[in-house]
Design a protein around this motif. Sequence first.
Motif, PDB file in Angstrom:
ATOM      1  N   UNK A  35      31.778  36.646  36.342  1.00  0.00           N
ATOM      2  CA  UNK A  35      31.325  36.593  37.744  1.00  0.00           C
ATOM      3  C   UNK A  35      31.981  35.498  38.574  1.00  0.00           C
ATOM      4  N   UNK A  36      32.084  34.309  38.023  1.00  0.00           N
ATOM      5  CA  UNK A  36      32.650  33.190  38.790  1.00  0.00           C
ATOM      6  C   UNK A  36      34.115  33.411  39.162  1.00  0.00           C
ATOM      7  N   UNK A  37      34.806  34.203  38.387  1.00  0.00           N
ATOM      8  CA  UNK A  37      36.227  34.444  38.645  1.00  0.00           C
ATOM      9  C   UNK A  37      36.489  35.728  39.438  1.00  0.00           C
ATOM     10  N   UNK A  38      35.632  36.728  39.269  1.00  0.00           N
ATOM     11  CA  UNK A  38      35.964  38.059  39.759  1.00  0.00           C
ATOM     12  C   UNK A  38      35.040  38.634  40.829  1.00  0.00           C
ATOM     13  N   UNK A  39      33.856  38.062  41.020  1.00  0.00           N
ATOM     14  CA  UNK A  39      32.888  38.681  41.925  1.00  0.00           C
ATOM     15  C   UNK A  39      33.418  38.857  43.344  1.00  0.00           C
ATOM     16  N   UNK A  40      34.001  37.846  43.904  1.00  0.00           N
ATOM     17  CA  UNK A  40      34.443  37.922  45.312  1.00  0.00           C
ATOM     18  C   UNK A  40      35.471  39.035  45.507  1.00  0.00           C
ATOM     19  N   UNK A  41      36.357  39.217  44.549  1.00  0.00           N
ATOM     20  CA  UNK A  41      37.346  40.290  44.655  1.00  0.00           C
ATOM     21  C   UNK A  41      36.654  41.655  44.637  1.00  0.00           C
ATOM     22  N   UNK A  42      35.734  41.858  43.721  1.00  0.00           N
ATOM     23  CA  UNK A  42      35.015  43.128  43.621  1.00  0.00           C
ATOM     24  C   UNK A  42      34.168  43.362  44.862  1.00  0.00           C
ATOM     25  N   UNK A  43      33.507  42.339  45.340  1.00  0.00           N
ATOM     26  CA  UNK A  43      32.709  42.449  46.563  1.00  0.00           C
ATOM     27  C   UNK A  43      33.578  42.917  47.730  1.00  0.00           C
TER      28      UNK A  43
ATOM     29  N   UNK B  25      37.583  44.287  34.195  1.00  0.00           N
ATOM     30  CA  UNK B  25      38.410  44.223  35.392  1.00  0.00           C
ATOM     31  C   UNK B  25      39.880  44.124  34.988  1.00  0.00           C
ATOM     32  N   UNK B  26      40.700  44.727  35.796  1.00  0.00           N
ATOM     33  CA  UNK B  26      42.135  44.468  35.773  1.00  0.00           C
ATOM     34  C   UNK B  26      42.368  43.749  37.098  1.00  0.00           C
ATOM     35  N   UNK B  27      42.457  42.431  37.071  1.00  0.00           N
ATOM     36  CA  UNK B  27      42.521  41.667  38.315  1.00  0.00           C
ATOM     37  C   UNK B  27      43.555  42.234  39.289  1.00  0.00           C
ATOM     38  N   UNK B  28      43.110  42.347  40.533  1.00  0.00           N
ATOM     39  CA  UNK B  28      43.963  42.871  41.582  1.00  0.00           C
ATOM     40  C   UNK B  28      44.100  44.381  41.582  1.00  0.00           C
ATOM     41  N   UNK B  29      43.440  45.067  40.623  1.00  0.00           N
ATOM     42  CA  UNK B  29      43.625  46.514  40.491  1.00  0.00           C
ATOM     43  C   UNK B  29      42.336  47.328  40.478  1.00  0.00           C
ATOM     44  N   UNK B  30      41.431  47.073  39.514  1.00  0.00           N
ATOM     45  CA  UNK B  30      40.236  47.907  39.378  1.00  0.00           C
ATOM     46  C   UNK B  30      39.188  47.199  38.534  1.00  0.00           C
ATOM     47  N   UNK B  31      37.951  47.681  38.647  1.00  0.00           N
ATOM     48  CA  UNK B  31      36.849  47.123  37.862  1.00  0.00           C
ATOM     49  C   UNK B  31      35.766  48.182  37.688  1.00  0.00           C
ATOM     50  N   UNK B  32      34.882  47.928  36.741  1.00  0.00           N
ATOM     51  CA  UNK B  32      33.742  48.809  36.509  1.00  0.00           C
ATOM     52  C   UNK B  32      32.745  48.119  35.590  1.00  0.00           C
ATOM     53  N   UNK B  33      31.536  48.690  35.501  1.00  0.00           N
ATOM     54  CA  UNK B  33      30.451  47.993  34.829  1.00  0.00           C
ATOM     55  C   UNK B  33      29.634  48.900  33.926  1.00  0.00           C
ATOM     56  N   UNK B  34      29.068  48.266  32.894  1.00  0.00           N
ATOM     57  CA  UNK B  34      28.161  48.914  31.959  1.00  0.00           C
ATOM     58  C   UNK B  34      26.774  48.336  32.195  1.00  0.00           C
ATOM     59  N   UNK B  35      25.869  49.188  32.653  1.00  0.00           N
ATOM     60  CA  UNK B  35      24.477  48.782  32.835  1.00  0.00           C
ATOM     61  C   UNK B  35      23.740  49.127  31.550  1.00  0.00           C
ATOM     62  N   UNK B  36      23.369  48.092  30.807  1.00  0.00           N
ATOM     63  CA  UNK B  36      22.708  48.281  29.516  1.00  0.00           C
ATOM     64  C   UNK B  36      21.201  48.406  29.725  1.00  0.00           C
ATOM     65  N   UNK B  37      20.569  49.209  28.885  1.00  0.00           N
ATOM     66  CA  UNK B  37      19.118  49.374  28.926  1.00  0.00           C
ATOM     67  C   UNK B  37      18.545  49.010  27.567  1.00  0.00           C
TER      68      UNK B  37
END
Length: 133
Positions: A8-16, A37-49
């Motif tokens: 989060x500290x490194x990538x959140x602002x880019x994703x936002x 994340x692939x910085x500068x390219x794409x990101x995605x997330x796993x929501x665990x339950x």
Amino acid sequence: MTPIPYVPELHFEQIKGWLQLWNESMTHDALPQTGYIIPGRAAGFLYRTDSSVALIENLVAAPGMSREERSTYVDAIVAAICAEAERLGFKILLGYTQLDAVVKRAERFGFAHIGSNFHLVALPLNAAKGTGT
């Protein structure tokens, strides 16, 4: 082009910023800790339950890439999330979308298209004061 874990500290602002281009707002605490994340390219997330079901969500790509580039990077993110979900022992990985292109991508990865006319509902819990009727 290997996806790396989301920090989060490194990538959140880019994703936002990427999500804002789609008129989606995002807060720091709305994204799970498990993401790629692939910085500068794409990101995605796993929501665990706490069940055998997990969600894949918030797939996003940087603007300015060709369709082919975007597809390549997002495919790499999806593969990383699928592998992580399996490694963690989840039995079903769900996703939702209104975009046919996303359904086609999911089908390429072995997802089954379950239905149409999907409706997403959300309840902001800190503001919920109604009776539910």
